[in-house]
Design a protein around this motif. Sequence first.
Motif, mmCIF file in Angstrom:
data_model
loop_
_atom_site.group_PDB
_atom_site.id
_atom_site.type_symbol
_atom_site.label_atom_id
_atom_site.label_comp_id
_atom_site.label_asym_id
_atom_site.label_seq_id
_atom_site.Cartn_x
_atom_site.Cartn_y
_atom_site.Cartn_z
ATOM 1 N N GLY A 216 0.799 -1.211 0.000
ATOM 2 C CA GLY A 216 0.000 0.000 0.000
ATOM 3 C C GLY A 216 0.840 1.273 0.000
ATOM 4 N N GLU A 217 0.221 2.389 -0.411
ATOM 5 C CA GLU A 217 0.945 3.648 -0.552
ATOM 6 C C GLU A 217 1.432 4.180 0.796
ATOM 7 N N ASP A 218 0.673 3.945 1.863
ATOM 8 C CA ASP A 218 1.112 4.402 3.187
ATOM 9 C C ASP A 218 2.429 3.728 3.582
ATOM 10 N N VAL A 219 2.513 2.434 3.331
ATOM 11 C CA VAL A 219 3.736 1.693 3.662
ATOM 12 C C VAL A 219 4.886 2.153 2.771
ATOM 13 N N GLY A 223 8.435 3.770 3.931
ATOM 14 C CA GLY A 223 9.722 3.247 3.468
ATOM 15 C C GLY A 223 10.611 4.331 2.876
ATOM 16 N N ARG A 224 9.998 5.248 2.111
ATOM 17 C CA ARG A 224 10.781 6.340 1.510
ATOM 18 C C ARG A 224 11.362 7.251 2.595
ATOM 19 N N CYS A 225 10.574 7.526 3.631
ATOM 20 C CA CYS A 225 11.067 8.384 4.728
ATOM 21 C C CYS A 225 12.207 7.715 5.484
ATOM 22 N N GLU A 232 20.977 9.677 4.981
ATOM 23 C CA GLU A 232 21.618 10.828 5.621
ATOM 24 C C GLU A 232 22.631 10.353 6.663
ATOM 25 N N TRP A 233 22.211 9.392 7.487
ATOM 26 C CA TRP A 233 23.122 8.849 8.507
ATOM 27 C C TRP A 233 24.292 8.112 7.845
ATOM 28 N N THR A 234 23.995 7.390 6.774
ATOM 29 C CA THR A 234 25.048 6.650 6.060
ATOM 30 C C THR A 234 26.131 7.602 5.563
ATOM 31 N N ILE A 249 21.996 -0.265 1.667
ATOM 32 C CA ILE A 249 21.174 0.405 2.680
ATOM 33 C C ILE A 249 19.947 1.046 2.025
ATOM 34 N N ALA A 250 20.114 1.636 0.860
ATOM 35 C CA ALA A 250 18.983 2.244 0.153
ATOM 36 C C ALA A 250 17.929 1.192 -0.202
ATOM 37 N N ALA A 251 18.386 0.049 -0.670
ATOM 38 C CA ALA A 251 17.436 -1.018 -1.049
ATOM 39 C C ALA A 251 16.694 -1.537 0.166
#
Length: 251
Positions: A216-219, A223-225, A232-234, A249-251
């Motif tokens: 679903g779009e909410d999930v 995930g994008r956030c 950023e931490w990476t 890490i992105a995947a």
Amino acid sequence: MRSIYLIRHCQPAFPNGVKCCLGKLDLSLSEEGRLEAKKLADYFSKIALSMIITSPLARSRQTAEIISNGRYPIVSVAELEEIDTGLWDGLPFDLIKQKYPDDYQQRGENLARVPFPKGESYHQVLMRTEPCIEKMMKKYNGNLAIVGHACVNQGLLSKWMGLDLEQALGLHQSYGSISLIEMDEHSKKVKYVGKNLEAIPDQDECQAILERFHVGEDVRNHGRCVCKLALEWTDLLIQKNYNLNRNLIAA
């Protein structure tokens, strides 16, 4: 010095998704197998090959075609077909143990010499594949990729490593794995056996996975956030000399 890359085909599409004893049964690649082959294509895009030699069975031929991606010529050789598993071809292993208990036990005690019922043994496979490969390596110069099957590759590797053929089964060959042989006019040296590439899906592949499982779009937004914050931490940690794989890490 030249390099010979011995590759096992990528994952086939098993009937009804159930793994079976697979020999001459001509299965195409699964969706997962095609993704594995794309990783191999990326890997070999940075390596100069003069030729890709492949078994004519679809799972090997399709792996070779994806690896080539039009960059390298491909030759199909019948002698590189997988071991003939005879009466067991396409049968689930539980059914084989149930239906052929004596044959199953005899093969387990002598894999090298005991053939599959109405099929081949490891020794018979090696007798047809090794002369063919030796001929191909003389015919074609430069680095070669050979896309074959588990039993075929295990037999060849055991011969080139000076092992008894009974030890061939211990030479692990998972789907899409690579074994490297370095050779000159006088010798062959196996550098590594059954190496797997790091299979990290790219952004398009991640999107395809989300769509395949109807996420679903909410999930997806969540995930994008998480991905944004994790990257950023990476980047901060990489600046502090931490060895991190950003793509993973992105995947």
